[in-house]
Write a protein that holds these residues in place. Structure first.
Motif, short mmCIF file in Angstrom:
data_model
loop_
_atom_site.label_atom_id
_atom_site.label_comp_id
_atom_site.label_asym_id
_atom_site.label_seq_id
_atom_site.Cartn_x
_atom_site.Cartn_y
_atom_site.Cartn_z
N UNK A 194 0.90 -1.29 -0.24
CA UNK A 194 0.10 -0.16 0.09
C UNK A 194 1.05 1.31 0.07
N UNK A 195 1.83 1.29 0.99
CA UNK A 195 2.69 2.56 0.98
C UNK A 195 3.70 2.58 -0.26
N UNK A 196 4.05 1.46 -0.70
CA UNK A 196 4.96 1.37 -1.87
C UNK A 196 4.25 2.10 -2.92
N UNK A 197 3.01 1.70 -3.27
CA UNK A 197 2.30 2.52 -4.31
C UNK A 197 1.78 3.78 -4.26
N UNK A 198 1.45 4.11 -3.00
CA UNK A 198 1.20 5.43 -2.93
C UNK A 198 2.39 6.42 -2.87
N UNK A 199 3.50 5.98 -2.24
CA UNK A 199 4.41 6.90 -2.11
C UNK A 199 4.36 7.66 -0.94
N UNK A 200 3.45 7.70 0.01
CA UNK A 200 3.20 8.58 1.20
C UNK A 200 4.08 8.13 2.15
N UNK A 201 4.43 9.07 3.10
CA UNK A 201 5.50 8.56 4.16
C UNK A 201 4.54 8.10 5.32
N UNK A 202 4.96 6.84 6.10
CA UNK A 202 3.98 6.40 6.79
C UNK A 202 3.96 6.92 8.32
N UNK A 245 9.11 -4.98 6.68
CA UNK A 245 8.87 -4.62 5.36
C UNK A 245 10.17 -3.63 4.95
N UNK A 246 10.72 -3.77 3.79
CA UNK A 246 11.89 -3.11 3.48
C UNK A 246 11.82 -1.66 3.43
N UNK A 247 10.73 -1.17 2.76
CA UNK A 247 10.47 0.31 2.74
C UNK A 247 9.84 1.09 4.04
N UNK A 248 8.70 0.57 4.46
CA UNK A 248 8.13 1.22 5.67
C UNK A 248 8.96 1.12 6.76
N UNK A 249 9.54 -0.07 7.21
CA UNK A 249 10.50 -0.33 8.18
C UNK A 249 11.79 0.69 8.08
N UNK A 250 12.23 0.70 6.91
CA UNK A 250 13.65 1.73 6.88
C UNK A 250 13.17 3.25 7.13
N UNK A 285 12.84 22.76 -0.82
CA UNK A 285 13.20 21.28 -0.80
C UNK A 285 12.18 20.66 -2.01
N UNK A 286 12.92 19.84 -2.88
CA UNK A 286 12.03 19.17 -3.93
C UNK A 286 12.24 17.51 -3.80
N UNK A 287 11.19 16.87 -3.63
CA UNK A 287 11.27 15.48 -3.31
C UNK A 287 11.81 14.70 -4.91
N UNK A 288 12.75 13.86 -4.56
CA UNK A 288 13.34 13.07 -5.81
C UNK A 288 12.82 11.50 -5.89
N UNK A 289 12.15 11.25 -7.04
CA UNK A 289 11.66 10.10 -7.36
C UNK A 289 12.69 9.14 -7.66
N UNK A 290 12.62 7.90 -6.96
CA UNK A 290 13.59 6.95 -6.84
C UNK A 290 13.03 5.32 -7.35
N UNK A 291 14.07 4.53 -7.63
CA UNK A 291 13.98 3.20 -8.08
C UNK A 291 13.02 2.55 -7.20
N UNK A 295 14.27 -2.13 -3.31
CA UNK A 295 14.46 -1.24 -1.89
C UNK A 295 15.99 -1.40 -1.34
N UNK A 296 16.68 -2.78 -1.55
CA UNK A 296 17.55 -3.09 -1.26
C UNK A 296 18.95 -2.75 -1.80
N UNK A 297 18.73 -2.21 -2.91
CA UNK A 297 19.85 -1.94 -3.91
C UNK A 297 20.67 -0.67 -3.53
N UNK A 298 19.98 0.09 -2.77
CA UNK A 298 20.73 1.44 -2.60
C UNK A 298 21.67 1.45 -1.29
#
Length: 381
Positions: free
Chosen positions: A30-38, A80-85, A194-200, A353-356
């Motif tokens: 859900x958060x990966x697709x929305x891109x919203x901060x948790x 979760x790799x994204x929310x957790x980090x 500040x301008x948000x950057x879109x990432x992989x 998520x892990x690649x960076x």
């Protein structure tokens, strides 16, 4: 030597795992697709003392040791790799303030992070200065009552959502790394953009490019000593790299456990995948690398708690854990086959998520350089 966790750390691990599996694990997609901060998850974690857990109790923190922080990081990223980090990196700006800030700075800026009211940030990287910190061009010029900051920072975690950011800037442009200072900057000050950057990957993270245009910083917002910012930063990295190692370890564990479970359920050629030797070998190597990474991360965290932080070992923990995590998630996706490449399963997100991890907080190449310099006696600690 005793490699068992003590009772207190075992209870912490079990409690954090229960929270992470309930409040983090179900919401990754859900958060990966929305891109919203948790934000909601950040606040829940903060109520239990899991955000900036090492901050002393006098500033609202749990006063936890660094091994405890590493355990929290592993469990959050495992869920979760994204929310957790994203939740874990809310504390990024805190160490510089905690170790080098004034009492007034600590009392004002640490408690809101601990409470989950705002994440924090530290801005080091610039468009033309990544691994080479002394090459930063952001300047802090002295004026009446303080400094004026001008420059650009990039790939700054929480740069567009945090209430405050630690900015590294040149206070003596001719002195190389000896002319860098750290400043506390509130993001609503005039001249801060500040301008948000879109990432992989890490889509629910806030990663931003920051523009500083004549930002006035009062003189009492200097963190630590003028022109000592680089040395303060090295103290920061000794701990932050272990923390990143713990995050990457957690991602590896999460990917491995999902692959293991899938291998037990999925059948090929009339039997479960796990009965095939090719898959068994993959899982064995994944488990082996995870165990080695955990030993490095935990030992590095333990040394920090003993007051014996070792920059070579901190770099080794970050280096090995991040590279192991990339390998583990690669093999996990391979075990899932085509399903692993689809967004139906978590492993696709973990893989991105892990690649960076081999890039931020010092690339793998920089970690090897640090280790080599320690071995050669060119870097003391």
């Amino acid at each position: 030597m005793n490699f068992d966790l003590g009772e207190e750390h075992r209870i912490l691990r079990d409690t954090v795992r229960e929270f992470a599996e309930k409040e983090i694990m179900p919401y990754g997609k859900e958060y990966d697709e929305s891109g919203e901060y948790p934000w909601d998850i950040l606040k829940k974690a903060a109520k239990l003392g899991y955000v900036a857990a090492d901050i002393p109790e006098e500033y609202g923190g749990a006063g936890m040791d660094y091994l405890g922080c590493a355990i929290i990081a592993e469990e959050f990223a495992r869920a979760d790799s994204s929310i957790g980090s994203a939740v874990l990196t809310a504390s990024l700006g805190c160490p510089m303030v905690r170790y080098f800030g004034t009492d007034e700075q600590k009392e004002r800026y640490l408690p809101p992070v601990v409470k989950g009211e705002t994440p924090s940030a530290i801005a080091i990287t610039e468009p033309d200065a990544g691994s080479d910190v002394q090459a930063i061009k952001t300047r802090a010029d002295k004026v009446d009552g303080g400094w004026k900051l001008n420059g650009t920072k990039t790939f700054i975690t929480n740069g567009s959502i945090s209430d405050w950011v630690v900015i590294l800037a040149k206070t003596d442009p001719n002195a190389g790394y000896r002319g860098i200072s750290a400043f506390l900057v509130e993001t609503d000050w005039e001249g801060y953009e500040a301008r948000r950057i879109k990432k992989m990957g890490l889509n629910c993270h806030d990663t931003a490019e920051i523009y500083l245009k004549d930002v006035f910083v009062p003189e009492d917002y200097l963190i630590g000593q003028e022109n000592f910012g680089f040395y303060q930063l090295m103290r920061f990295f000794n701990e932050s790299r272990v923390f990143v190692g713990a995050v990457q370890l957690g991602m590896a564990v999460g990917a491995y456990e999902r692959a293991l479970e899938y291998a037990k359920q999925r059948k090929a050629f009339g039997r479960p995948l796990i009965d095939h030797q090719a898959i068994q070998f993959k899982l064995a190597d994944m488990w082996k690398d995870i165990e080695a990474a955990r030993l490095l991360v935990y030992k590095s965290a333990w040394l920090i708690d003993q007051g014996k932080a070792n920059p070579a070992l901190s770099s080794a923990a970050k280096l090995f854990a991040s590279e192991a995590a990339v390998k583990v998630t690669y093999e996990a996706l391979q075990i899932f086959g085509g399903y692993g490449y689809s967004k139906e399963y978590d492993i696709e997100r973990f893989y991105r998520d892990v690649r960076v991890g081999t890039i931020y907080e010092g690339t793998s190449e920089i970690q090897r350089l640090i280790i080599a310099r320690v071995l050669a006696g060119k870097l003391k600690f």
